[in-house]
Design a protein around this motif. Structure first.
Motif, mmCIF file in Angstrom:
data_model
loop_
_atom_site.group_PDB
_atom_site.id
_atom_site.type_symbol
_atom_site.label_atom_id
_atom_site.label_comp_id
_atom_site.label_asym_id
_atom_site.label_seq_id
_atom_site.Cartn_x
_atom_site.Cartn_y
_atom_site.Cartn_z
ATOM 1 N N ILE A 11 3.792 -5.425 4.371
ATOM 2 C CA ILE A 11 2.860 -4.797 3.437
ATOM 3 C C ILE A 11 3.479 -3.514 2.901
ATOM 4 C CG2 ILE A 11 0.566 -3.784 3.158
ATOM 5 C CD1 ILE A 11 -0.296 -5.526 5.569
ATOM 6 N N LEU A 12 3.393 -3.348 1.586
ATOM 7 C CA LEU A 12 3.934 -2.157 0.938
ATOM 8 C C LEU A 12 2.845 -1.529 0.080
ATOM 9 C CD1 LEU A 12 6.392 -0.393 -0.003
ATOM 10 C CD2 LEU A 12 6.600 -2.024 -1.880
ATOM 11 N N TYR A 13 2.639 -0.241 0.246
ATOM 12 C CA TYR A 13 1.764 0.547 -0.615
ATOM 13 C C TYR A 13 2.612 1.582 -1.335
ATOM 14 C CZ TYR A 13 -2.558 -0.944 1.753
ATOM 15 O OH TYR A 13 -3.618 -1.657 2.246
ATOM 16 N N PHE A 14 2.307 1.824 -2.605
ATOM 17 C CA PHE A 14 2.902 2.962 -3.295
ATOM 18 C C PHE A 14 1.856 3.566 -4.212
ATOM 19 C CE2 PHE A 14 3.903 -0.615 -6.073
ATOM 20 C CZ PHE A 14 3.660 -0.126 -7.352
ATOM 21 N N GLU A 15 1.995 4.862 -4.431
ATOM 22 C CA GLU A 15 1.024 5.573 -5.257
ATOM 23 C C GLU A 15 1.527 5.698 -6.686
ATOM 24 O OE1 GLU A 15 -1.902 9.418 -5.126
ATOM 25 O OE2 GLU A 15 -0.211 9.347 -3.740
ATOM 26 N N VAL A 16 0.646 5.455 -7.615
ATOM 27 C CA VAL A 16 0.939 5.637 -9.035
ATOM 28 C C VAL A 16 0.480 7.043 -9.394
ATOM 29 C CG1 VAL A 16 0.469 4.823 -11.371
ATOM 30 C CG2 VAL A 16 0.693 3.177 -9.485
ATOM 31 N N ARG A 17 1.422 7.902 -9.735
ATOM 32 C CA ARG A 17 1.118 9.315 -9.987
ATOM 33 C C ARG A 17 0.110 9.525 -11.101
ATOM 34 N NH1 ARG A 17 7.225 11.066 -10.305
ATOM 35 N NH2 ARG A 17 7.806 10.514 -8.198
ATOM 36 N N GLU A 18 0.089 8.617 -12.064
ATOM 37 C CA GLU A 18 -0.809 8.764 -13.208
ATOM 38 C C GLU A 18 -2.254 8.439 -12.860
ATOM 39 O OE1 GLU A 18 2.035 7.067 -13.219
ATOM 40 O OE2 GLU A 18 3.320 8.049 -14.683
ATOM 41 N N GLY A 19 -2.521 7.975 -11.641
ATOM 42 C CA GLY A 19 -3.891 7.773 -11.189
ATOM 43 C C GLY A 19 -4.346 6.325 -11.138
ATOM 44 N N ALA A 20 -5.623 6.178 -10.782
ATOM 45 C CA ALA A 20 -6.211 4.868 -10.516
ATOM 46 C C ALA A 20 -6.244 3.964 -11.750
ATOM 47 C CB ALA A 20 -7.615 5.033 -9.946
ATOM 48 N N VAL A 40 -5.969 0.115 -4.613
ATOM 49 C CA VAL A 40 -6.903 0.867 -3.781
ATOM 50 C C VAL A 40 -6.835 2.284 -4.336
ATOM 51 C CG1 VAL A 40 -7.493 1.634 -1.460
ATOM 52 C CG2 VAL A 40 -6.371 -0.593 -1.786
ATOM 53 N N GLY A 41 -7.676 2.559 -5.323
ATOM 54 C CA GLY A 41 -7.579 3.828 -6.034
ATOM 55 C C GLY A 41 -6.266 3.882 -6.792
ATOM 56 N N SER A 42 -5.485 4.915 -6.562
ATOM 57 C CA SER A 42 -4.195 5.043 -7.253
ATOM 58 C C SER A 42 -3.064 4.371 -6.475
ATOM 59 C CB SER A 42 -3.863 6.521 -7.481
ATOM 60 O OG SER A 42 -3.727 7.186 -6.238
ATOM 61 N N LEU A 43 -3.401 3.714 -5.354
ATOM 62 C CA LEU A 43 -2.387 2.994 -4.581
ATOM 63 C C LEU A 43 -2.308 1.551 -5.044
ATOM 64 C CD1 LEU A 43 -3.181 4.158 -0.937
ATOM 65 C CD2 LEU A 43 -1.394 5.020 -2.460
ATOM 66 N N VAL A 44 -1.090 1.027 -5.061
ATOM 67 C CA VAL A 44 -0.855 -0.388 -5.336
ATOM 68 C C VAL A 44 -0.385 -1.015 -4.035
ATOM 69 C CG1 VAL A 44 0.520 -2.052 -6.642
ATOM 70 C CG2 VAL A 44 -0.316 0.016 -7.757
ATOM 71 N N ARG A 45 -0.936 -2.176 -3.708
ATOM 72 C CA ARG A 45 -0.620 -2.881 -2.469
ATOM 73 C C ARG A 45 0.071 -4.199 -2.802
ATOM 74 N NH1 ARG A 45 -3.342 -6.841 0.903
ATOM 75 N NH2 ARG A 45 -3.022 -6.385 3.119
ATOM 76 N N LEU A 46 1.234 -4.399 -2.204
ATOM 77 C CA LEU A 46 1.994 -5.640 -2.335
ATOM 78 C C LEU A 46 2.223 -6.206 -0.933
ATOM 79 C CD1 LEU A 46 4.609 -4.114 -4.743
ATOM 80 C CD2 LEU A 46 3.049 -5.940 -5.385
ATOM 81 N N VAL A 47 2.215 -7.531 -0.818
ATOM 82 C CA VAL A 47 2.446 -8.185 0.472
ATOM 83 C C VAL A 47 3.434 -9.321 0.258
ATOM 84 C CG1 VAL A 47 1.371 -9.439 2.381
ATOM 85 C CG2 VAL A 47 0.089 -7.653 1.201
ATOM 86 N N THR A 48 4.423 -9.397 1.141
ATOM 87 C CA THR A 48 5.358 -10.517 1.094
ATOM 88 C C THR A 48 4.944 -11.554 2.135
ATOM 89 O OG1 THR A 48 6.854 -9.581 2.739
ATOM 90 C CG2 THR A 48 7.264 -9.003 0.432
ATOM 91 N N HIS A 49 5.544 -12.729 2.039
ATOM 92 C CA HIS A 49 5.348 -13.767 3.046
ATOM 93 C C HIS A 49 6.610 -14.605 3.107
ATOM 94 C CE1 HIS A 49 4.541 -16.822 -0.043
ATOM 95 N NE2 HIS A 49 3.854 -15.881 -0.647
ATOM 96 N N ILE A 50 6.609 -15.629 3.891
ATOM 97 C CA ILE A 50 7.814 -16.404 4.156
ATOM 98 C C ILE A 50 8.422 -17.026 2.889
ATOM 99 C CG2 ILE A 50 6.659 -18.574 4.717
ATOM 100 C CD1 ILE A 50 8.734 -18.714 7.105
ATOM 101 N N ASP A 51 7.599 -17.296 1.884
ATOM 102 C CA ASP A 51 8.093 -17.916 0.655
ATOM 103 C C ASP A 51 8.617 -16.914 -0.366
ATOM 104 O OD1 ASP A 51 7.486 -20.462 1.588
ATOM 105 O OD2 ASP A 51 5.422 -20.330 0.853
ATOM 106 N N VAL A 52 8.582 -15.626 -0.059
ATOM 107 C CA VAL A 52 9.077 -14.589 -0.967
ATOM 108 C C VAL A 52 10.491 -14.206 -0.531
ATOM 109 C CG1 VAL A 52 8.724 -12.246 -1.836
ATOM 110 C CG2 VAL A 52 6.751 -13.732 -1.408
ATOM 111 N N SER A 53 11.449 -14.408 -1.442
ATOM 112 C CA SER A 53 12.853 -14.138 -1.121
ATOM 113 C C SER A 53 13.212 -12.677 -1.412
ATOM 114 C CB SER A 53 13.761 -15.046 -1.952
ATOM 115 O OG SER A 53 13.732 -14.656 -3.315
#
Length: 70
Positions: A11-20, A40-53
């Protein structure tokens, strides 16, 4: 920098400085490129799994950079 030895997650979260609102727009733009993400507000959530190279992750990172620079 990320300590890859200490981090054990897909799981990866990163914040977008320009806001939500910009984060929400980015998620919509990513979906148009086949990249699914959530906000999640100004955070973006990405998730990988076994099929993501490693190449898929690099392509997603490139798309995020391009879209945020636009």
């Amino acid at each position: 920098a990320i300590d890859r030895e200490a981090v054990q997650t897909n799981i990866l979260y990163f914040e977008v400085r320009e806001g939500a609102a910009r984060a929400a727009r980015l998620v919509t733009e990513l979906a148009q490129h086949g990249i699914r993400a959530l906000t999640v507000g100004s955070l973006v959530r990405l998730v990988t799994h076994i099929d993501v190279s490693c190449d898929d992750c690099v392509a997603a990172a490139d798309a995020i950079n391009r879209l945020l620079e636009a």
